[in-house]
Design a protein around this motif. Sequence first.
Motif, PDB file in Angstrom:
ATOM      1  N   VAL A 180       0.850  -1.188   0.000  1.00  0.00           N
ATOM      2  CA  VAL A 180       0.000   0.000   0.000  1.00  0.00           C
ATOM      3  C   VAL A 180       0.887   1.240   0.000  1.00  0.00           C
ATOM      4  O   VAL A 180       1.671   1.459   0.929  1.00  0.00           O
ATOM      5  CB  VAL A 180      -0.948   0.023   1.208  1.00  0.00           C
ATOM      6  CG1 VAL A 180      -1.842   1.262   1.156  1.00  0.00           C
ATOM      7  CG2 VAL A 180      -1.799  -1.247   1.246  1.00  0.00           C
ATOM      8  N   LEU A 220      -0.953  -0.928  -4.176  1.00  0.00           N
ATOM      9  CA  LEU A 220      -2.342  -0.526  -3.964  1.00  0.00           C
ATOM     10  C   LEU A 220      -2.355   0.964  -3.658  1.00  0.00           C
ATOM     11  O   LEU A 220      -1.721   1.431  -2.710  1.00  0.00           O
ATOM     12  CB  LEU A 220      -2.960  -1.303  -2.801  1.00  0.00           C
ATOM     13  CG  LEU A 220      -4.406  -0.929  -2.421  1.00  0.00           C
ATOM     14  CD1 LEU A 220      -5.362  -1.156  -3.585  1.00  0.00           C
ATOM     15  CD2 LEU A 220      -4.857  -1.704  -1.187  1.00  0.00           C
ATOM     16  N   LEU A 222      -4.015   4.616  -2.647  1.00  0.00           N
ATOM     17  CA  LEU A 222      -5.054   5.251  -1.850  1.00  0.00           C
ATOM     18  C   LEU A 222      -5.486   6.549  -2.521  1.00  0.00           C
ATOM     19  O   LEU A 222      -4.826   7.018  -3.456  1.00  0.00           O
ATOM     20  CB  LEU A 222      -4.532   5.537  -0.442  1.00  0.00           C
ATOM     21  CG  LEU A 222      -4.018   4.317   0.330  1.00  0.00           C
ATOM     22  CD1 LEU A 222      -3.473   4.746   1.689  1.00  0.00           C
ATOM     23  CD2 LEU A 222      -5.110   3.260   0.492  1.00  0.00           C
ATOM     24  N   TYR A 229      -8.560   6.183   1.567  1.00  0.00           N
ATOM     25  CA  TYR A 229      -9.536   5.319   0.913  1.00  0.00           C
ATOM     26  C   TYR A 229      -8.902   4.536  -0.234  1.00  0.00           C
ATOM     27  O   TYR A 229      -8.160   5.077  -1.055  1.00  0.00           O
ATOM     28  CB  TYR A 229     -10.724   6.147   0.418  1.00  0.00           C
ATOM     29  CG  TYR A 229     -11.486   6.761   1.565  1.00  0.00           C
ATOM     30  CD1 TYR A 229     -12.379   5.997   2.307  1.00  0.00           C
ATOM     31  CD2 TYR A 229     -11.276   8.083   1.936  1.00  0.00           C
ATOM     32  CE1 TYR A 229     -13.056   6.540   3.392  1.00  0.00           C
ATOM     33  CE2 TYR A 229     -11.947   8.645   3.016  1.00  0.00           C
ATOM     34  CZ  TYR A 229     -12.834   7.864   3.741  1.00  0.00           C
ATOM     35  OH  TYR A 229     -13.493   8.390   4.818  1.00  0.00           O
ATOM     36  N   VAL A 230      -9.213   3.260  -0.276  1.00  0.00           N
ATOM     37  CA  VAL A 230      -8.661   2.358  -1.285  1.00  0.00           C
ATOM     38  C   VAL A 230      -9.189   2.750  -2.662  1.00  0.00           C
ATOM     39  O   VAL A 230     -10.395   3.004  -2.826  1.00  0.00           O
ATOM     40  CB  VAL A 230      -9.046   0.903  -0.953  1.00  0.00           C
ATOM     41  CG1 VAL A 230      -8.632  -0.033  -2.077  1.00  0.00           C
ATOM     42  CG2 VAL A 230      -8.414   0.469   0.370  1.00  0.00           C
ATOM     43  N   GLU A 231      -8.291   2.764  -3.648  1.00  0.00           N
ATOM     44  CA  GLU A 231      -8.725   3.075  -5.010  1.00  0.00           C
ATOM     45  C   GLU A 231      -8.495   1.887  -5.943  1.00  0.00           C
ATOM     46  O   GLU A 231      -9.407   1.174  -6.288  1.00  0.00           O
ATOM     47  CB  GLU A 231      -8.034   4.338  -5.520  1.00  0.00           C
ATOM     48  CG  GLU A 231      -8.444   5.579  -4.706  1.00  0.00           C
ATOM     49  CD  GLU A 231      -8.599   6.822  -5.531  1.00  0.00           C
ATOM     50  OE1 GLU A 231      -7.801   7.027  -6.458  1.00  0.00           O
ATOM     51  OE2 GLU A 231      -9.538   7.610  -5.243  1.00  0.00           O
ATOM     52  N   GLU A 232      -7.258   1.646  -6.364  1.00  0.00           N
ATOM     53  CA  GLU A 232      -7.006   0.530  -7.272  1.00  0.00           C
ATOM     54  C   GLU A 232      -5.558   0.098  -7.183  1.00  0.00           C
ATOM     55  O   GLU A 232      -4.716   0.788  -6.611  1.00  0.00           O
ATOM     56  CB  GLU A 232      -7.357   0.894  -8.708  1.00  0.00           C
ATOM     57  CG  GLU A 232      -6.526   2.023  -9.293  1.00  0.00           C
ATOM     58  CD  GLU A 232      -6.947   2.376 -10.715  1.00  0.00           C
ATOM     59  OE1 GLU A 232      -6.233   1.960 -11.638  1.00  0.00           O
ATOM     60  OE2 GLU A 232      -7.965   3.062 -10.894  1.00  0.00           O
ATOM     61  N   SER A 281     -12.006   2.337   3.370  1.00  0.00           N
ATOM     62  CA  SER A 281     -10.697   2.838   3.771  1.00  0.00           C
ATOM     63  C   SER A 281      -9.746   1.670   4.007  1.00  0.00           C
ATOM     64  O   SER A 281     -10.172   0.525   4.246  1.00  0.00           O
ATOM     65  CB  SER A 281     -10.804   3.690   5.035  1.00  0.00           C
ATOM     66  OG  SER A 281     -11.056   2.869   6.167  1.00  0.00           O
ATOM     67  N   ILE A 282      -8.455   1.959   3.992  1.00  0.00           N
ATOM     68  CA  ILE A 282      -7.481   0.911   4.274  1.00  0.00           C
ATOM     69  C   ILE A 282      -7.624   0.450   5.724  1.00  0.00           C
ATOM     70  O   ILE A 282      -7.401  -0.728   6.042  1.00  0.00           O
ATOM     71  CB  ILE A 282      -6.046   1.391   3.955  1.00  0.00           C
ATOM     72  CG1 ILE A 282      -5.064   0.220   4.014  1.00  0.00           C
ATOM     73  CG2 ILE A 282      -5.639   2.540   4.852  1.00  0.00           C
ATOM     74  CD1 ILE A 282      -5.310  -0.875   2.993  1.00  0.00           C
ATOM     75  N   VAL A 285     -10.205  -2.227   5.913  1.00  0.00           N
ATOM     76  CA  VAL A 285      -9.698  -3.533   5.471  1.00  0.00           C
ATOM     77  C   VAL A 285      -8.977  -4.232   6.611  1.00  0.00           C
ATOM     78  O   VAL A 285      -9.211  -5.424   6.890  1.00  0.00           O
ATOM     79  CB  VAL A 285      -8.750  -3.351   4.259  1.00  0.00           C
ATOM     80  CG1 VAL A 285      -8.111  -4.685   3.885  1.00  0.00           C
ATOM     81  CG2 VAL A 285      -9.508  -2.769   3.074  1.00  0.00           C
ATOM     82  N   TYR A 314       0.854  -2.434   4.810  1.00  0.00           N
ATOM     83  CA  TYR A 314       0.538  -1.008   4.958  1.00  0.00           C
ATOM     84  C   TYR A 314       1.297  -0.470   6.156  1.00  0.00           C
ATOM     85  O   TYR A 314       1.075  -0.889   7.292  1.00  0.00           O
ATOM     86  CB  TYR A 314      -0.968  -0.822   5.154  1.00  0.00           C
ATOM     87  CG  TYR A 314      -1.396   0.598   5.423  1.00  0.00           C
ATOM     88  CD1 TYR A 314      -1.052   1.629   4.558  1.00  0.00           C
ATOM     89  CD2 TYR A 314      -2.141   0.914   6.562  1.00  0.00           C
ATOM     90  CE1 TYR A 314      -1.437   2.936   4.813  1.00  0.00           C
ATOM     91  CE2 TYR A 314      -2.550   2.218   6.815  1.00  0.00           C
ATOM     92  CZ  TYR A 314      -2.183   3.225   5.938  1.00  0.00           C
ATOM     93  OH  TYR A 314      -2.568   4.528   6.188  1.00  0.00           O
TER      94      TYR A 314
END
Length: 355
Positions: A180, A220, A222, A229-232, A281-282, A285, A314
Motif C-alpha cells: 500500500v 495498492l 489510496l 480510501y482504497v482506489e485501485e 478505507s485501508i 480492510v 501497509y
Amino acid sequence: MIKQLEVVRREHLKEKPDMATLGFGTVFTDYMLSMDYNPEQGWHNAVILPYQNIELSPAAQVLHYGQAVFEGMKAYRTGDEVRLFRPEENFRRMNQSNARLNMPEVDIDFMVDTLKQLVTLEKDWIPTGEGQSLYIRPFVIATEAYLGVRAATHYKLLIILSPVGAYYGSDHLLATKIYVEDEYVRAVRGGVGFAKVAGNYAASLMAQTRATELGYDQVLWLDGVEQRYVEEVGSMNIFFVIDGTVVTPELNGSILPGITRKSILELAQHLGYPVEERRISIDDVFEASQAGTLQEIFGSGTAAVIAPVGSVKYKDQELVVNNGQAGLVTLDLYNHYTGIQNGTEKDPFGWCVKL
C-alpha cells in the motif's frame, strides 16, 4: 467518416514462437492496424499492414505533452471458434479517455468491425493453452510537430497484437503480495485517473519499483486527498470479500472504470453473491481482517483477469488473506469468467463477439 479498410500483405510471415513458453507483451504478430486523423479529413487512411516501426517527428506532441491513450483487450480461441470479449466497451472507454485529453473520438462500430478483420487475419497467432490469449493493444498518440501547449491537430491510431501467457506467470492463481503506497498518489478527482492515459502509468512507476524492491508484486493506491480510501492496484481494480459480500471501491473520478471490474460485478450478482460498490478505507480492510470477516481479496483487469491477493502491507502492518491462497469466491468467479471468455461456458450476458 471512414468507410473502407485497406489490407497490405507482407511477403513473408514471421516464424511463430513456442506458444508453451509465452511471457507477456514481448512477441508481436505479423500485422497491425493504422489510422490517421487531421481536422480536414477526420479519421482516414485505415489500413492493416505489416507490423513495423513508425516514424515520428522529434517535435511530435505526444513526446512533449503526453497526449496518449490506450486500451487492452483479448481474443480467445476454442477449436476453430475465435471470440473477442466486450470490444465495444473498450472502444467506448477509449472515447471517454480521448475526450478527457481533448483528442478525437472514434467510430465504435467501425473499430469493432476493423478489429474483427485484423484478428481474423491473425487467428493462427492465438494460443490455446490455459491462461493464454491474444492480447490486443489499441492506442492513440498525438503526432503533430509543434512545441506549444495546446491540443494537437494530427493523431495516429494503431492496434498491435501479442500472443501472451498469464500476466503473473504460469501459476496464474498464485496469490500476489500487495504494497500500500502511502507517500505518492496516482490520481485525484477532477484529473485523469478515470481515463486510460499513458501518464497515469508513468506516475506509478517509482512506487512500483519500490514495492518490487521490498518483495511485493503490485502497489495498492489510496485516494489522493486524504490518502485513506482504497482506489485501485497498478494494473487492476481491487475487490474484497467481507462477510460474504463482494465489495469494491465505488467509481469516483480517479478510479479506472475497468471492463473486467464491470463484468465481475455483473457476474457476481448473476451467481447470487451480494455486491457493494462503496468507499472503503485501508483501515476498514485491516479492521475486517482483525475481526475475522475479511475472507478474500482479488484484483481484476484485462491482463491479469482475476488475481488473488495473499497479503497486504501497509506501513508497519501486514495482513495475510485466506492463508495466502485463492479463496472459494475468487476461484468461482475466475472459473465462470474465463469459461465465458474461452467458450467452454454459456455466455448469458452476450459479452462475446464471435468471428
